[in-house]
Design a protein around this motif. Sequence first.
Motif, PDB file in Angstrom:
ATOM      1  N   ASP A  64       0.858  -1.184   0.000  1.00  0.00           N
ATOM      2  CA  ASP A  64       0.000   0.000   0.000  1.00  0.00           C
ATOM      3  C   ASP A  64       0.897   1.240   0.000  1.00  0.00           C
ATOM      4  O   ASP A  64       0.743   2.147   0.824  1.00  0.00           O
ATOM      5  N   TYR A  67       2.309   2.454   3.291  1.00  0.00           N
ATOM      6  CA  TYR A  67       1.427   2.447   4.464  1.00  0.00           C
ATOM      7  C   TYR A  67       1.309   1.026   5.032  1.00  0.00           C
ATOM      8  O   TYR A  67       0.422   0.726   5.825  1.00  0.00           O
ATOM      9  N   VAL A 104       2.032   4.993  11.288  1.00  0.00           N
ATOM     10  CA  VAL A 104       0.890   4.153  10.910  1.00  0.00           C
ATOM     11  C   VAL A 104       0.642   3.152  12.038  1.00  0.00           C
ATOM     12  O   VAL A 104       1.232   2.075  12.066  1.00  0.00           O
ATOM     13  N   HIS A 107      -2.054  -0.651  11.752  1.00  0.00           N
ATOM     14  CA  HIS A 107      -1.635  -1.919  11.161  1.00  0.00           C
ATOM     15  C   HIS A 107      -0.172  -1.811  10.793  1.00  0.00           C
ATOM     16  O   HIS A 107       0.382  -0.702  10.729  1.00  0.00           O
ATOM     17  N   GLU A 151     -11.833  -1.168   4.512  1.00  0.00           N
ATOM     18  CA  GLU A 151     -11.762   0.240   4.096  1.00  0.00           C
ATOM     19  C   GLU A 151     -11.517   0.383   2.591  1.00  0.00           C
ATOM     20  O   GLU A 151     -11.805   1.430   2.025  1.00  0.00           O
ATOM     21  N   PHE A 175      -7.497  -2.997   6.010  1.00  0.00           N
ATOM     22  CA  PHE A 175      -7.099  -2.576   4.657  1.00  0.00           C
ATOM     23  C   PHE A 175      -6.739  -3.851   3.881  1.00  0.00           C
ATOM     24  O   PHE A 175      -7.521  -4.796   3.896  1.00  0.00           O
ATOM     25  N   GLN A 179      -1.690  -5.934   5.361  1.00  0.00           N
ATOM     26  CA  GLN A 179      -1.668  -4.924   6.431  1.00  0.00           C
ATOM     27  C   GLN A 179      -2.417  -5.425   7.672  1.00  0.00           C
ATOM     28  O   GLN A 179      -3.529  -4.965   7.972  1.00  0.00           O
ATOM     29  N   ARG A 209       2.123  12.756  11.994  1.00  0.00           N
ATOM     30  CA  ARG A 209       0.813  12.589  11.357  1.00  0.00           C
ATOM     31  C   ARG A 209       0.392  11.145  11.641  1.00  0.00           C
ATOM     32  O   ARG A 209       1.154  10.210  11.434  1.00  0.00           O
ATOM     33  N   SER A 212      -4.953   6.826   9.876  1.00  0.00           N
ATOM     34  CA  SER A 212      -6.178   6.092  10.230  1.00  0.00           C
ATOM     35  C   SER A 212      -6.448   6.145  11.732  1.00  0.00           C
ATOM     36  O   SER A 212      -6.764   5.141  12.368  1.00  0.00           O
ATOM     37  N   GLU A 262      -5.260  11.746  11.286  1.00  0.00           N
ATOM     38  CA  GLU A 262      -6.075  11.506  10.096  1.00  0.00           C
ATOM     39  C   GLU A 262      -7.354  10.836  10.575  1.00  0.00           C
ATOM     40  O   GLU A 262      -7.393   9.645  10.843  1.00  0.00           O
ATOM     41  N   TRP A 264     -11.222  10.405   9.584  1.00  0.00           N
ATOM     42  CA  TRP A 264     -12.360  10.572   8.664  1.00  0.00           C
ATOM     43  C   TRP A 264     -13.614  10.359   9.498  1.00  0.00           C
ATOM     44  O   TRP A 264     -13.890   9.244   9.935  1.00  0.00           O
ATOM     45  N   PHE A 341     -15.240   8.689  -0.771  1.00  0.00           N
ATOM     46  CA  PHE A 341     -14.643   7.434  -1.213  1.00  0.00           C
ATOM     47  C   PHE A 341     -15.675   6.529  -1.866  1.00  0.00           C
ATOM     48  O   PHE A 341     -15.326   5.673  -2.671  1.00  0.00           O
ATOM     49  N   MET A 398      -6.435  -0.475  -4.127  1.00  0.00           N
ATOM     50  CA  MET A 398      -7.885  -0.193  -4.280  1.00  0.00           C
ATOM     51  C   MET A 398      -8.415  -0.716  -5.616  1.00  0.00           C
ATOM     52  O   MET A 398      -9.580  -1.099  -5.712  1.00  0.00           O
ATOM     53  N   ARG A 413      -0.916  10.641  -7.626  1.00  0.00           N
ATOM     54  CA  ARG A 413       0.431  10.346  -7.119  1.00  0.00           C
ATOM     55  C   ARG A 413       1.472  10.338  -8.227  1.00  0.00           C
ATOM     56  O   ARG A 413       2.559   9.783  -8.061  1.00  0.00           O
TER      57      ARG A 413
HETATM   58  O1  TEU Z   1      -5.995   6.427   4.728  1.00  0.00           O
HETATM   59  C1  TEU Z   1      -7.085   6.022   5.500  1.00  0.00           C
HETATM   60  C2  TEU Z   1      -8.311   6.150   4.702  1.00  0.00           C
HETATM   61  O2  TEU Z   1      -8.340   6.809   3.696  1.00  0.00           O
HETATM   62  C3  TEU Z   1      -9.449   5.364   5.107  1.00  0.00           C
HETATM   63  O3  TEU Z   1      -9.479   5.155   6.456  1.00  0.00           O
HETATM   64  C4  TEU Z   1     -10.716   5.876   4.590  1.00  0.00           C
HETATM   65  O4  TEU Z   1     -11.561   6.224   5.619  1.00  0.00           O
HETATM   66  C5  TEU Z   1     -11.338   4.797   3.794  1.00  0.00           C
HETATM   67  O5  TEU Z   1     -10.537   4.513   2.702  1.00  0.00           O
HETATM   68  C6  TEU Z   1     -12.747   5.126   3.395  1.00  0.00           C
HETATM   69  O6  TEU Z   1     -13.375   3.988   2.981  1.00  0.00           O
HETATM   70  C7  TEU Z   1      -4.728   6.206   5.237  1.00  0.00           C
HETATM   71  C8  TEU Z   1      -3.698   6.658   4.241  1.00  0.00           C
HETATM   72  O7  TEU Z   1      -3.819   8.025   4.004  1.00  0.00           O
HETATM   73  C9  TEU Z   1      -3.839   5.827   3.003  1.00  0.00           C
HETATM   74  O8  TEU Z   1      -2.953   6.235   1.996  1.00  0.00           O
HETATM   75  C10 TEU Z   1      -3.584   4.397   3.369  1.00  0.00           C
HETATM   76  O9  TEU Z   1      -3.809   3.575   2.256  1.00  0.00           O
HETATM   77  C11 TEU Z   1      -4.470   3.943   4.519  1.00  0.00           C
HETATM   78  O10 TEU Z   1      -4.498   4.863   5.588  1.00  0.00           O
HETATM   79  C12 TEU Z   1      -3.945   2.653   5.100  1.00  0.00           C
HETATM   80  O11 TEU Z   1      -2.776   2.902   5.810  1.00  0.00           O
END
Ligand code: TEU
Length: 546
Positions: A64, A67, A104, A107, A151, A175, A179, A209, A212, A262, A264, A341, A398, A413
């Motif tokens: 990933d 990550y 991170v 995981h 996710e 994920f 992971q 930072r 998740s 981070e 959401w 998303f 994804m 990216r």
């Molecule tokens: O992203 C987390 C994230 O985007 C998800 O928790 C989000 O809520 C989900 O995809 C919605 O369905 C972080 C990083 O920014 C990302 O690049 C990583 O892939 C992910 O964590 C796993 O470490």
Amino acid sequence: MSRADHGPWWRGAVIYQVYPRSFADGNGDGIGDIAGIRSRLDHLSALGVDAIWFSPWYPSPMADAGYDVADYRDIDPVFGTLAEAEALISEAHALGIRTIVDVVPNHCSDAHPWFRAALAGGPDAPERELFWFRPGRGPNGDQPPTDWVGEFGGGTWTRTTDPDGTPGDWYLHLFTAEQPDFNWDHPRVRAEFADILRFWFDRGVDGIRIDSAGLLVKDGTLPETRPDRPHPFRDLDGVHEIYRDWRRIADEYPGDRALIGEVWMPDRQRFANYLRPDELHAAFNFDFLGCAWDASALRESIDGTLSAHALVGAPATWVLSNHDVTRHVTRYGREDTTFSFAKKREGIFSDLELGTTRARAAALLSLALPGAAYVYQGEELGLPEVEDIPPELRTDPMWPRSGHVDPGRDGCRVPLPWSGDEPPFGFSPDGATAGPWLPQPADWKGRTAEAQAGDPHSMLALYRTAIGIRRTERSLGDGPMRWLDAPADVLAFARGDEFACVVNLSGAPVPLPAHRSRLLASGPLEGDRLPPDTAVWLRTDGAPPA
Ligand code: TEU
Ligand code: CA
């Protein structure tokens, strides 16, 4: 002018996100690296940012894009060495730029030594307690322990094979299967991350930072998700205890170290809980990021953000793009300008000229709002999402995990264009042995940093000028704001007594409010009128009319 009277730096900083794989390639293998970042620090210094956040650069199988971390205390050889990272941190500091690393904690990678030991040691391995290993359901245990949806889509459990070759327990991964999720109920996991924070704070980084950040704690009874019940792994109350521990660690260090989550979280109240005075310092404002380019929606998002943050005394943040979302030049050129998303990312028409005009206005809006602002690498160059990456070159998990429905995040990216007329546009040095890890559009020559540096009307010039004004304008960054009377679909607000920002989201030009002078506009004005999708920063006289 000093911003010292604004309190700690993280309350009002401009923070630039470097995605190391795609920023600059120092050694010519087509992949960005620390040598490349060090060679381009002058770009960030000229841009005027206060801090840089580095997406993960740790040893990783890159399932990933990093990550999936195999060792939290080292650097992946593709990016360089720990000594180079230390040199980068001190070179940034010498330029007055703070540094933030990405941790991170939800995981790790399946290549992490703990997870390897958990698999190799069989069902009784003590390392299994550090993760979520469970027997499967059904007579043969061949059904996953729960039907949770991950996710990235798809299931959240993968079955293991015991050392004797028979099918064994399943492990949890929110994920990808590469992971595995840590078990944060285990004290060794907590102690390990406390030590990892110290490892990086000891190396002088100014912030962490937290990836998740809302997912770490799970309901160990493993209930299915049901709309009428608390979610089994999102935003459980237990996460706050973790961040209170982390805050104590950050506070042990001199010089205002910051924890940036981070998170959401559609519920603004619950989002603000992460920002209580003894928890995280700041968190990314995805509410604003996902908001439509629409005056009333934006005003509602801004007001909702500010009131939720005010309750806990935390500064707001303003984010337009990052490495997970469709770049906002492309988003804002679409009919539906929101981001989520859940939505399809691909095959949606975008008027990039309109998107660019709006992105310029959005830059002035977000840099004028109270709090900290984030700039994702390439947004200062006005890069659009790259939507024609051939499927066989896509790397984001994804894409396969969505059953090849969602193209994933590769399109935001793509390696940055620095100079020259053709790929790799200075991303890699002359004589590079490989092309950029993702193909750059052949028509990016007008978007290179070099081409834009000489053009006063470029996106880069707009960002440099805006951030420069922000650095000297005492009322910007953290502090109060006040809405001003304005025509329908126009956002107008004052910062202090002598500064106003006006953004026209209506379909027709509007007159400017009373002002002494114009500081900066995102596009040409029509005499004294502000055209649609244009923003202006004004010097006003005393308290502007409310
Ligand atoms: O992203 C987390 C994230 O985007 C998800 O928790 C989000 O809520 C989900 O995809 C919605 O369905 C972080 C990083 O920014 C990302 O690049 C990583 O892939 C992910 O964590 C796993 O470490
Ligand atoms: Ca490289």
